[in-house]
Structure formats: structure tokens, C-alpha cells
Design an enzyme around this catalytic site. Structure first.
Site, PDB file in Angstrom:
ATOM      1  N   ASP A 103      33.925  41.273  38.826  1.00 35.66           N
ATOM      2  CA  ASP A 103      32.877  40.791  39.719  1.00 35.66           C
ATOM      3  C   ASP A 103      32.152  42.114  40.327  1.00 35.66           C
ATOM      4  O   ASP A 103      30.845  42.147  40.239  1.00 35.66           O
ATOM      5  CB  ASP A 103      33.428  40.299  40.895  1.00 35.66           C
ATOM      6  CG  ASP A 103      34.433  40.851  41.681  1.00 35.66           C
ATOM      7  OD1 ASP A 103      34.879  41.829  41.279  1.00 35.66           O
ATOM      8  OD2 ASP A 103      34.902  40.076  42.810  1.00 35.66           O
ATOM      9  N   ILE A 126      42.308  40.763  34.001  1.00 38.84           N
ATOM     10  CA  ILE A 126      43.515  39.818  33.661  1.00 38.84           C
ATOM     11  C   ILE A 126      43.777  39.010  35.122  1.00 38.84           C
ATOM     12  O   ILE A 126      44.533  37.894  34.797  1.00 38.84           O
ATOM     13  CB  ILE A 126      44.752  40.731  33.651  1.00 38.84           C
ATOM     14  CG1 ILE A 126      44.932  41.634  34.853  1.00 38.84           C
ATOM     15  CG2 ILE A 126      44.643  41.835  32.321  1.00 38.84           C
ATOM     16  CD1 ILE A 126      46.521  42.080  35.035  1.00 38.84           C
ATOM     17  N   ASP A 127      43.042  39.142  36.150  1.00 40.01           N
ATOM     18  CA  ASP A 127      43.263  38.544  37.490  1.00 40.01           C
ATOM     19  C   ASP A 127      42.842  36.976  37.211  1.00 40.01           C
ATOM     20  O   ASP A 127      43.342  36.121  38.029  1.00 40.01           O
ATOM     21  CB  ASP A 127      42.790  38.941  38.605  1.00 40.01           C
ATOM     22  CG  ASP A 127      43.359  40.244  38.928  1.00 40.01           C
ATOM     23  OD1 ASP A 127      44.447  40.408  38.418  1.00 40.01           O
ATOM     24  OD2 ASP A 127      42.757  41.261  39.429  1.00 40.01           O
ATOM     25  N   ARG A 171      45.777  40.301  43.801  1.00 41.20           N
ATOM     26  CA  ARG A 171      45.672  41.067  45.198  1.00 41.20           C
ATOM     27  C   ARG A 171      44.972  39.642  45.855  1.00 41.20           C
ATOM     28  O   ARG A 171      45.387  39.029  46.961  1.00 41.20           O
ATOM     29  CB  ARG A 171      44.750  41.940  44.984  1.00 41.20           C
ATOM     30  CG  ARG A 171      45.470  43.323  45.267  1.00 41.20           C
ATOM     31  CD  ARG A 171      44.546  44.634  45.715  1.00 41.20           C
ATOM     32  NE  ARG A 171      43.379  44.685  45.085  1.00 41.20           N
ATOM     33  CZ  ARG A 171      43.629  45.658  43.909  1.00 41.20           C
ATOM     34  NH1 ARG A 171      44.963  46.148  43.559  1.00 41.20           N
ATOM     35  NH2 ARG A 171      42.749  45.577  43.084  1.00 41.20           N
TER      36      ARG A 171
HETATM   37  P1  ATP Z   1      38.478  44.569  38.263  1.00 41.21           P
HETATM   38  O1  ATP Z   1      38.084  43.220  38.485  1.00 41.21           O
HETATM   39  O2  ATP Z   1      39.036  45.261  37.358  1.00 41.21           O
HETATM   40  O3  ATP Z   1      38.480  45.376  39.759  1.00 41.21           O
HETATM   41  P2  ATP Z   1      35.621  45.137  38.747  1.00 41.21           P
HETATM   42  O4  ATP Z   1      34.661  44.983  37.706  1.00 41.21           O
HETATM   43  O5  ATP Z   1      35.456  44.257  39.904  1.00 41.21           O
HETATM   44  O6  ATP Z   1      36.840  45.169  37.980  1.00 41.21           O
HETATM   45  P3  ATP Z   1      34.920  47.388  40.248  1.00 41.21           P
HETATM   46  O7  ATP Z   1      35.463  48.598  40.625  1.00 41.21           O
HETATM   47  O8  ATP Z   1      34.795  46.255  41.488  1.00 41.21           O
HETATM   48  O9  ATP Z   1      35.642  46.756  39.377  1.00 41.21           O
HETATM   49  O10 ATP Z   1      33.441  47.561  39.848  1.00 41.21           O
HETATM   50  C1  ATP Z   1      33.316  48.348  38.805  1.00 41.21           C
HETATM   51  C2  ATP Z   1      31.840  49.465  38.899  1.00 41.21           C
HETATM   52  O11 ATP Z   1      30.678  48.429  39.195  1.00 41.21           O
HETATM   53  C3  ATP Z   1      31.970  50.201  40.265  1.00 41.21           C
HETATM   54  O12 ATP Z   1      32.673  51.278  39.722  1.00 41.21           O
HETATM   55  C4  ATP Z   1      30.529  50.386  40.288  1.00 41.21           C
HETATM   56  O13 ATP Z   1      30.137  51.549  39.352  1.00 41.21           O
HETATM   57  C5  ATP Z   1      29.711  49.178  40.028  1.00 41.21           C
HETATM   58  N1  ATP Z   1      29.688  48.289  41.069  1.00 41.21           N
HETATM   59  C6  ATP Z   1      30.273  47.333  41.791  1.00 41.21           C
HETATM   60  N2  ATP Z   1      29.686  46.920  42.688  1.00 41.21           N
HETATM   61  C7  ATP Z   1      28.463  47.399  42.656  1.00 41.21           C
HETATM   62  C8  ATP Z   1      27.064  47.261  43.484  1.00 41.21           C
HETATM   63  N3  ATP Z   1      27.147  46.389  44.536  1.00 41.21           N
HETATM   64  N4  ATP Z   1      25.960  47.765  43.058  1.00 41.21           N
HETATM   65  C9  ATP Z   1      25.904  48.486  42.030  1.00 41.21           C
HETATM   66  N5  ATP Z   1      27.101  48.916  41.228  1.00 41.21           N
HETATM   67  C10 ATP Z   1      28.296  48.245  41.711  1.00 41.21           C
END
Ligand code: ATP
Length: 319
Positions: A103, A126-127, A171
Site C-alpha cells: 500500500d 505476502i501479508d 502486523r
Molecule cells: P510492505 O507492505 O511490504 O510494507 P509497502 O509498499 O507498503 O510494502 P512502504 O515502506 O510503506 O512499503 O512503502 C514503500 C515506499 O513507497 C516508501 O519507502 C516510499 O518511498 C513510498 N511511499 C510510501 N508512502 C508514500 C507517500 N504517502 N507518498 C510518497 N511515497 C510514498
């Protein structure tokens, strides 16, 4: 749309490589140029970009992790970081980007769209914690890794007639625990979305022991409580020793299952088709075995709920 980029971001998940492969090959099939952006948004800001050919994605469909590497980038959350990313996109003549991640990564994709770059998200985590899709890429593999571990733990649990508390990832979403609990025959499944009463769990353990049960497995998603603390409470209430296994990062790796490879292939290909149609800010999903697309904003705003029929079934089958 002449040239597209693909990146992986956030936590890695088995099947991300299969998704990259599908994006690259579908893009080339449709006559597009395609580049790989390494280390997520961090690599985008740094211009860590490489051309992708048909052969660039050979021999990766069966590999876990991501050949493009993944990263979290604080800089991309800032306007200055986003400005730099935009400059890099323009310098490389990239017209659209496929973002494979969770997300947070989709929030990043939305930022790109708001600044005029077509971006499409593919759920790779994976979640299974993303709304508007029945499954995310990597979830099925993670569940299979967990049940393989449970099957092994069960042998020891039975031999020593012990209770094991097994902690798995999750989580905010308990899907891994829930699916692995049903598939692995766990006695209790604790997930963050549902309250539980430790006394009821202990009563169930005692009922089982009284009818001659040799072992018990309690599966706990990390967001529902810490396995060591739960094990300690059970030991205090039953007077019997329990053992703890925290599965940790083994759940993130490994060769993706056929399901994840197929899902990733279908999603990757669909993402390219949407970019060709000029679509933007869409997240690919699977609903009732149909590949669908939802607005990223809507997907991010929709609360993700666990499958309560599965949760109830776990309770019925472990009576
Ligand atoms: P996981 O589910 O494995 O945590 P994720 O995609 O949710 O994966 P995050 O660390 O939340 O992992 O987001 C990945 C990257 O996306 C962040 O390090 C950041 O660079 C970018 N990102 C997240 N939120 C924002 C936002 N609101 N605006 C701009 N970039 C963002």
C-alpha cells in the site's frame, strides 16, 4: 505510450520476479520499450535504470525475491525527492511506470499520477493486506512455507506431547495465520482483527489433553500478540511447559508457488495493457478469478477485512 518502466518497492514477496517478467515480455510483445528501475523509488531518484530485453527476465520465474532489488525511500516522500524522480523520468523518456509493492508503494504511484506520469500498481506483499483484491502476490507461497514449518513442528510436538506457539508474519492482517491455521490444522488461530480470550484457548487445550490429544499448535499473527508472552501465560495457567517458534523472514523467501507465478503473470500483463490504454492510478487485483482494476485511491481507502467464514471454520474444525 512508447517506453515504460517497472520497479519493485517495499517488502519483497515471492512472485515479484514473475510479475517483472510478465511486464517486460508483455511490453515487448506490444512493441514498447521497457526499462527496469532498481531499488524502488530510491533508484528512481538516483537514475538507477537499465534497459530490459526478453532475455533480461529469463530464468527468474521460479525465483523468490526481486531481480530489481527493493528499497524504502524517505526522500521520495518529500516534494524535492519527487521533483528529482520526475526529472529522471523525463530524462529517460519514460511514459508510464508499473509499481509492484504494497500500500505504501501505491501511495507513491498515486503521487506519480498526480504529477502527470501514468502509473499502475500491482499488489506484491505476502501479508494479503490490500483491499479490492482477493489475493496479493506472495501470499500463497508464504502460507505454504508456514504449513511446511507447522507440519515439521507437529512431529516434535507430538513426540514430546507439547503445546507449541508459532508466530507468523502479519502486523495488521492475520491472513497468513488464518489460512495456514486452517490448512495446517492448528488448534487456535490468533489474528489482530479478532479479539481472543486466552482462558478459552487454555480450556480448549485442556479439553484436548483430557481426550488424549498428543500435541497442540497455536498459531499467532505477530499483530495479535507476541508468541513468547502468550506461551508464558499458557504455562502459568496450565502448569505445563510450552515451546515457541517465531518463523520470521523465512516466510518472505523461497520459490513462488504455481498460484503466485500465475497470478503475477496475469497481473503483470494486465498492467501493461492498462498503460497502453492510457489508464492511470489503477491497482490490479483478482476478484472471483477475474483480473480487475480499481482506482488506487479507492483501494487505499477501503478497509481490508478478514474472511470471517474461514475464521469461524478454523474454530469449528479445532473444537
Ligand atoms: P510492505 O507492505 O511490504 O510494507 P509497502 O509498499 O507498503 O510494502 P512502504 O515502506 O510503506 O512499503 O512503502 C514503500 C515506499 O513507497 C516508501 O519507502 C516510499 O518511498 C513510498 N511511499 C510510501 N508512502 C508514500 C507517500 N504517502 N507518498 C510518497 N511515497 C510514498
Amino acid at each position: 505510450m512508447k517506453k515504460i518502466g517497472v520497479l519493485t518497492s517495499g517488502g519483497d514477496a515471492p512472485g515479484m520476479n514473475a510479475a517483472i517478467r510478465a511486464v517486460v515480455r508483455s511490453a515487448i510483445y506490444h512493441g514498447l520499450e521497457v526499462v527496469g528501475i532498481r531499488r524502488g523509488y530510491s533508484g528512481l531518484i538516483q537514475g538507477d535504470i537499465m534497459p530490459m530485453e526478453l532475455g533480461s527476465v529469463a530464468d527468474i520465474i521460479h525465483r523468490g525475491g526481486t531481480m530489481l532489488f527493493t528499497a524504502r525511500s524517505e526522500e521520495f516522500r518529500t516534494p524535492a525527492g519527487q521533483d528529482r524522480a520526475l526529472e529522471v523520468i523525463q530524462e529517460h523518456g519514460i511514459d508510464g511506470i508499473v509499481v509492484i509493492g504494497g500500500d505504501g508503494s501505491f501511495r507513491g504511484a498515486k503521487v506519480l499520477c498526480d504529477r502527470g506520469i501514468n502509473a499502475i500498481g500491482i499488489p506484491g506483499t505476502i501479508d494479503n493486506d490490500i483491499a479490492c483484491t482477493d489475493y496479493t502476490i506472495g501470499f500463497d507461497t508464504a502460507v505454504n512455507t508456514v504449513i511446511e514449518a507447522i507440519d515439521k513442528i507437529r512431529d516434535t510436538a507430538t513426540s514430546h506431547e507439547r503445546t507449541y506457539v508459532v508466530e507468523v508474519m502479519g502486523r495488521d492482517a492475520g491472513d497468513i495465520a488464518l489460512w495456514a491455521g486452517v490448512a495446517g490444522g492448528a488448534e487456535s488461530v490468533l489474528i489482530p482483527e479478532c479479539k481472543y480470550d486466552i482462558k478459552e484457548i487454555v480450556e480448549k487445550l485442556e479439553r484436548g489433553a483430557n481426550r488424549g490429544k498428543k500435541h497442540s499448535i497455536i498459531l499467532v499473527a505477530e499483530g495479535a500478540g507476541k508468541a513468547f508472552a502468550i506461551s508464558e501465560v499458557i504455562r502459568e495457567l496450565t502448569g505445563k511447559e510450552t515451546r515457541v517458534t517465531v518463523l520470521g523472514h523465512i516466510q518472505r523467501g523461497g520459490s513462488p508457488t504455481a498460484f503466485d507465478r500465475t497470478l503475477a503473470s496475469r497481473m503483470g500483463s494486465h498492467a501493461v495493457e492498462l498503460l497502453i490504454k492510457g489508464e492511470c492510478a489503477k491497482m490490479i487485483g483478482i476478484q472471483g478469478n477475474q483480473i480487475v482494476a480499481t482506482d488506487i485511491t479507492q483501494a487505499l481507502a477501503t478497509p481490508r477485512k478478514p474472511d470471517m467464514s474461514l475464521y469461524n471454520l478454523a474454530g469449528v474444525l479445532s473444537i
